[in-house]
Design a protein around this motif. Sequence first.
Motif, PDB file in Angstrom:
ATOM      1  N   PRO A  62      33.509 -15.229  59.891  1.00 33.36           N
ATOM      2  CA  PRO A  62      33.146 -15.770  61.210  1.00 33.36           C
ATOM      3  C   PRO A  62      33.896 -17.064  61.537  1.00 33.36           C
ATOM      4  O   PRO A  62      34.215 -17.310  62.708  1.00 33.36           O
ATOM      5  N   GLU A  63      34.191 -17.872  60.533  1.00 30.29           N
ATOM      6  CA  GLU A  63      34.896 -19.129  60.783  1.00 30.29           C
ATOM      7  C   GLU A  63      36.369 -18.935  61.152  1.00 30.29           C
ATOM      8  O   GLU A  63      37.056 -19.902  61.501  1.00 30.29           O
ATOM      9  N   ASP A  64      36.860 -17.700  61.070  1.00 31.70           N
ATOM     10  CA  ASP A  64      38.215 -17.402  61.537  1.00 31.70           C
ATOM     11  C   ASP A  64      38.261 -17.177  63.050  1.00 31.70           C
ATOM     12  O   ASP A  64      39.344 -17.025  63.627  1.00 31.70           O
ATOM     13  N   THR A  65      37.102 -17.147  63.680  1.00 35.68           N
ATOM     14  CA  THR A  65      37.041 -16.940  65.121  1.00 35.68           C
ATOM     15  C   THR A  65      37.761 -18.069  65.854  1.00 35.68           C
ATOM     16  O   THR A  65      37.476 -19.245  65.644  1.00 35.68           O
ATOM     17  N   ALA A  66      38.720 -17.696  66.686  1.00 35.35           N
ATOM     18  CA  ALA A  66      39.532 -18.680  67.404  1.00 35.35           C
ATOM     19  C   ALA A  66      40.505 -17.945  68.325  1.00 35.35           C
ATOM     20  O   ALA A  66      40.638 -16.717  68.246  1.00 35.35           O
ATOM     21  N   VAL A  67      41.167 -18.717  69.161  1.00 33.20           N
ATOM     22  CA  VAL A  67      42.327 -18.195  69.877  1.00 33.20           C
ATOM     23  C   VAL A  67      43.548 -18.463  69.004  1.00 33.20           C
ATOM     24  O   VAL A  67      43.765 -19.586  68.560  1.00 33.20           O
ATOM     25  N   TYR A  68      44.301 -17.421  68.752  1.00 35.77           N
ATOM     26  CA  TYR A  68      45.479 -17.518  67.889  1.00 35.77           C
ATOM     27  C   TYR A  68      46.740 -17.570  68.752  1.00 35.77           C
ATOM     28  O   TYR A  68      46.934 -16.737  69.644  1.00 35.77           O
ATOM     29  N   TYR A  69      47.588 -18.539  68.451  1.00 33.59           N
ATOM     30  CA  TYR A  69      48.832 -18.742  69.193  1.00 33.59           C
ATOM     31  C   TYR A  69      50.023 -18.580  68.254  1.00 33.59           C
ATOM     32  O   TYR A  69      50.003 -19.088  67.134  1.00 33.59           O
ATOM     33  N   CYS A  70      51.064 -17.920  68.744  1.00 34.50           N
ATOM     34  CA  CYS A  70      52.291 -17.859  67.965  1.00 34.50           C
ATOM     35  C   CYS A  70      53.278 -18.900  68.481  1.00 34.50           C
ATOM     36  O   CYS A  70      53.195 -19.352  69.621  1.00 34.50           O
ATOM     37  N   ASN A  71      54.179 -19.254  67.619  1.00 38.68           N
ATOM     38  CA  ASN A  71      55.149 -20.311  67.901  1.00 38.68           C
ATOM     39  C   ASN A  71      56.477 -19.949  67.264  1.00 38.68           C
ATOM     40  O   ASN A  71      56.497 -19.337  66.190  1.00 38.68           O
ATOM     41  N   ALA A  72      57.559 -20.307  67.938  1.00 37.67           N
ATOM     42  CA  ALA A  72      58.882 -20.054  67.372  1.00 37.67           C
ATOM     43  C   ALA A  72      59.844 -21.130  67.842  1.00 37.67           C
ATOM     44  O   ALA A  72      59.715 -21.636  68.963  1.00 37.67           O
ATOM     45  N   ASP A  73      60.803 -21.466  66.996  1.00 34.54           N
ATOM     46  CA  ASP A  73      61.844 -22.396  67.403  1.00 34.54           C
ATOM     47  C   ASP A  73      63.196 -21.888  66.918  1.00 34.54           C
ATOM     48  O   ASP A  73      63.280 -21.107  65.975  1.00 34.54           O
ATOM     49  N   GLY A  74      64.233 -22.327  67.577  1.00 36.19           N
ATOM     50  CA  GLY A  74      65.576 -21.872  67.235  1.00 36.19           C
ATOM     51  C   GLY A  74      66.591 -22.365  68.226  1.00 36.19           C
ATOM     52  O   GLY A  74      66.457 -23.455  68.783  1.00 36.19           O
ATOM     53  N   ARG A  75      67.594 -21.534  68.476  1.00 41.86           N
ATOM     54  CA  ARG A  75      68.689 -21.890  69.386  1.00 41.86           C
ATOM     55  C   ARG A  75      68.901 -20.783  70.415  1.00 41.86           C
ATOM     56  O   ARG A  75      68.800 -19.603  70.086  1.00 41.86           O
TER      57      ARG A  75
END
Length: 120
Positions: free
Chosen positions: A86-99
């Motif tokens: 239950p403590e994993d409940t959240a909004v999950y966002y992905c992120n990426a960086d590069g060129r």
Amino acid sequence: VQLQASGGGLVQAGGSLRLSCAASGSIFRIDNMGWYRQAPGKQRELVAAITSGGSTNYADSVKGRFTISRDNAKNTVYLQMNSLRPEDTAVYYCNADGRRTWTYSPFASWGQGTQVTVSS
């Protein structure tokens, strides 16, 4: 560069979900990709990250339960989440960086977020 996340949903404690996040646009190279989450009333926190070479880093709270991976040919990062709590409940966002292509200018992009709800 745009990121499109998918795969969230409602699951019972102990269950599994797999999140995906695909990057698109003028991408020359993606260096780091990762997943963050934000629960109500809490700050956004790093869940897992992976470099272009495949090195990974996990939050202590998810070690042994979550696995991050990436498909460089598809510019996609995945998060396999097992033994959800239950403590994993959240909004999950992905992120990426590069060129970027052509200009070779750097980018750092966020996906739109996907809700993960774990019921007890």
